[in-house]
Design a protein around this motif. Structure first.
Motif, mmCIF file in Angstrom:
data_model
loop_
_atom_site.group_PDB
_atom_site.id
_atom_site.type_symbol
_atom_site.label_atom_id
_atom_site.label_comp_id
_atom_site.label_asym_id
_atom_site.label_seq_id
_atom_site.Cartn_x
_atom_site.Cartn_y
_atom_site.Cartn_z
ATOM 1 N N GLU A 65 28.453 -27.703 93.981
ATOM 2 C CA GLU A 65 29.855 -27.485 94.353
ATOM 3 C C GLU A 65 30.737 -28.363 93.473
ATOM 4 O O GLU A 65 30.466 -29.552 93.276
ATOM 5 N N LEU A 66 31.768 -27.765 92.933
ATOM 6 C CA LEU A 66 32.630 -28.488 92.004
ATOM 7 C C LEU A 66 33.653 -29.349 92.745
ATOM 8 O O LEU A 66 34.073 -29.022 93.864
ATOM 9 N N ASP A 67 34.057 -30.451 92.092
ATOM 10 C CA ASP A 67 35.060 -31.351 92.674
ATOM 11 C C ASP A 67 36.393 -30.622 92.861
ATOM 12 O O ASP A 67 36.705 -29.678 92.132
ATOM 13 N N ARG A 68 37.159 -31.103 93.793
ATOM 14 C CA ARG A 68 38.474 -30.495 94.056
ATOM 15 C C ARG A 68 39.354 -30.543 92.799
ATOM 16 O O ARG A 68 40.098 -29.608 92.521
ATOM 17 N N SER A 69 39.237 -31.648 92.074
ATOM 18 C CA SER A 69 40.074 -31.771 90.880
ATOM 19 C C SER A 69 39.677 -30.740 89.827
ATOM 20 O O SER A 69 40.541 -30.158 89.155
ATOM 21 N N VAL A 70 38.368 -30.488 89.696
ATOM 22 C CA VAL A 70 37.881 -29.498 88.734
ATOM 23 C C VAL A 70 38.315 -28.109 89.184
ATOM 24 O O VAL A 70 38.761 -27.287 88.374
ATOM 25 N N ILE A 71 38.207 -27.856 90.464
ATOM 26 C CA ILE A 71 38.628 -26.560 90.996
ATOM 27 C C ILE A 71 40.114 -26.350 90.742
ATOM 28 O O ILE A 71 40.555 -25.244 90.385
ATOM 29 N N ALA A 72 40.892 -27.410 90.882
ATOM 30 C CA ALA A 72 42.330 -27.308 90.647
ATOM 31 C C ALA A 72 42.611 -26.956 89.188
ATOM 32 O O ALA A 72 43.494 -26.147 88.886
#
Length: 245
Positions: free
Chosen positions: A210-217
Motif C-alpha cells: 500500500e502506497l503512502d498517502r503522500s505518494v497517493i496524493a
C-alpha cells in the motif's frame, strides 16, 4: 513520460501475457514428471547394472561347470582305461593292486567332482532366478520412464499451445505502444519481474504494497497521461476507477 491513458491500460494486457508466458516457462522447468523421469532413469541404470552383475556370475559359473565337467570326463576316462586294463588279465599281481588302488582313488575323486558339479548347478539355477527377477525389475523401471516421459510430453504439448497463443496475443499488443514506453516496460520487467500493474485501492498490483498517502496524493495530482511508477518496485502503475484516487 507521457502516454494516453487508454494505452497505459493496455499495458495490463501486456503484463498479463508476459505473466502467463513466465508461468508457462516456470511450469515447463518444474514439471514433477521431469524429476520422476530422472529418478526412473537412475532406477533403470541400477537395474541394468544388477542384471549385468548377475549375468556375469552366471557366465563365470558356466565356465566353472564346463571345467568341472571336463575334469570329470578325464577322471572317468582314466578310470575306464584302468578297468579295462585290470580286466584284460595281462597285468602282474603287484600292478593289479596298484590299479585297484588307483581305480578306488579315481572313483572317490569322481564322486567329489560330481558333488561339486551338482552344487554348481544348484547355484546356477538360483542365479537364473535372479536373472529373471532383474529382467522383471528392469522392465518395470523402463516402463516407468516411458510412462513419465509420455505424461511429460503431453504437458509440454499443452504448454506449447498455450505459449503460442500468449505469444501471438503479446505480439498483437506491441504495436500499440511507443518505443519509449515499451522500452521502460521491458526494462522494469527484466529487473523486477513485472513491468506494469494496476493501482487498486491505493495498493500496487505488482509488489502488493500500500502506497503512502503522500505518494497517493502525488499520483492523484499527476495528469492522466503521465506515466507513474511504484516507488517500491518501480512498476508502471496503471490508474483506473479501481485505483481509489
Amino acid at each position: 513520460m507521457k502516454a494516453d491513458p487508454a494505452v497505459q491500460r493496455q499495458l495490463l494486457d501486456l503484463a498479463e501475457a508476459d505473466g502467463e508466458l513466465a508461468r508457462i516457462e516456470h511450469r515447463r522447468r518444474t514439471l514433477p514428471e521431469i524429476a520422476e523421469i530422472v529418478a526412473a532413469e537412475k532406477a533403470v541404470q541400477g537395474r541394468r547394472d544388477a542384471q549385468v552383475a548377475v549375468r556375469t556370475q552366471v557366465d563365470d559359473l558356466d565356465r566353472e561347470v564346463k571345467r568341472q565337467e571336463k575334469e570329470i570326463d578325464a577322471v572317468r576316462s582314466r578310470s575306464d582305461r584302468d578297468n579295462k586294463l585290470l580286466q584284460s588279465g595281462t597285468v602282474a599281481a603287484k600292478q593289479m593292486t596298484d590299479l585297484e588302488h588307483e581305480i578306488a582313488t579315481l572313483r572317490r575323486r569322481q564322486g567329489a567332482l560330481e558333488d561339486d558339479l551338482l552344487e554348481l548347478m544348484e547355484r546356477r539355477e538360483a542365479l537364473e532366478m535372479d536373472v529373471q527377477h532383474t529382467e522383471v525389475e528392469l522392465a518395470k523401471a523402463e516402463a516407468a520412464v516411458t510412462d513419465a516421459s509420455s505424461r511429460r510430453d503431453e504437458v509440454f504439448a499443452d504448454l506449447e499451445t498455450q505459449e503460442a497463443r500468449s505469444s501471438a496475443h503479446r505480439e498483437g499488443l506491441l504495436p500499440k505502444f511507443s518505443a519509449e514506453l515499451l522500452a521502460l516496460y521491458n526494462r522494469v520487467r527484466e529487473q523486477k519481474g513485472t513491468g506494469a500493474a494496476l493501482l487498486r485501492s491505493r495498493r500496487c498490483g505488482a509488489c502488493r504494497l500500500e502506497l503512502d498517502r503522500s505518494v497517493i496524493a502525488q499520483i492523484k495530482a499527476a495528469p492522466p497521461d503521465e506515466v507513474v511508477r511504484c516507488e517500491e518496485c518501480g512498476a508502471i502503475l496503471v490508474r483506473t476507477p479501481e485505483s481509489g484516487l
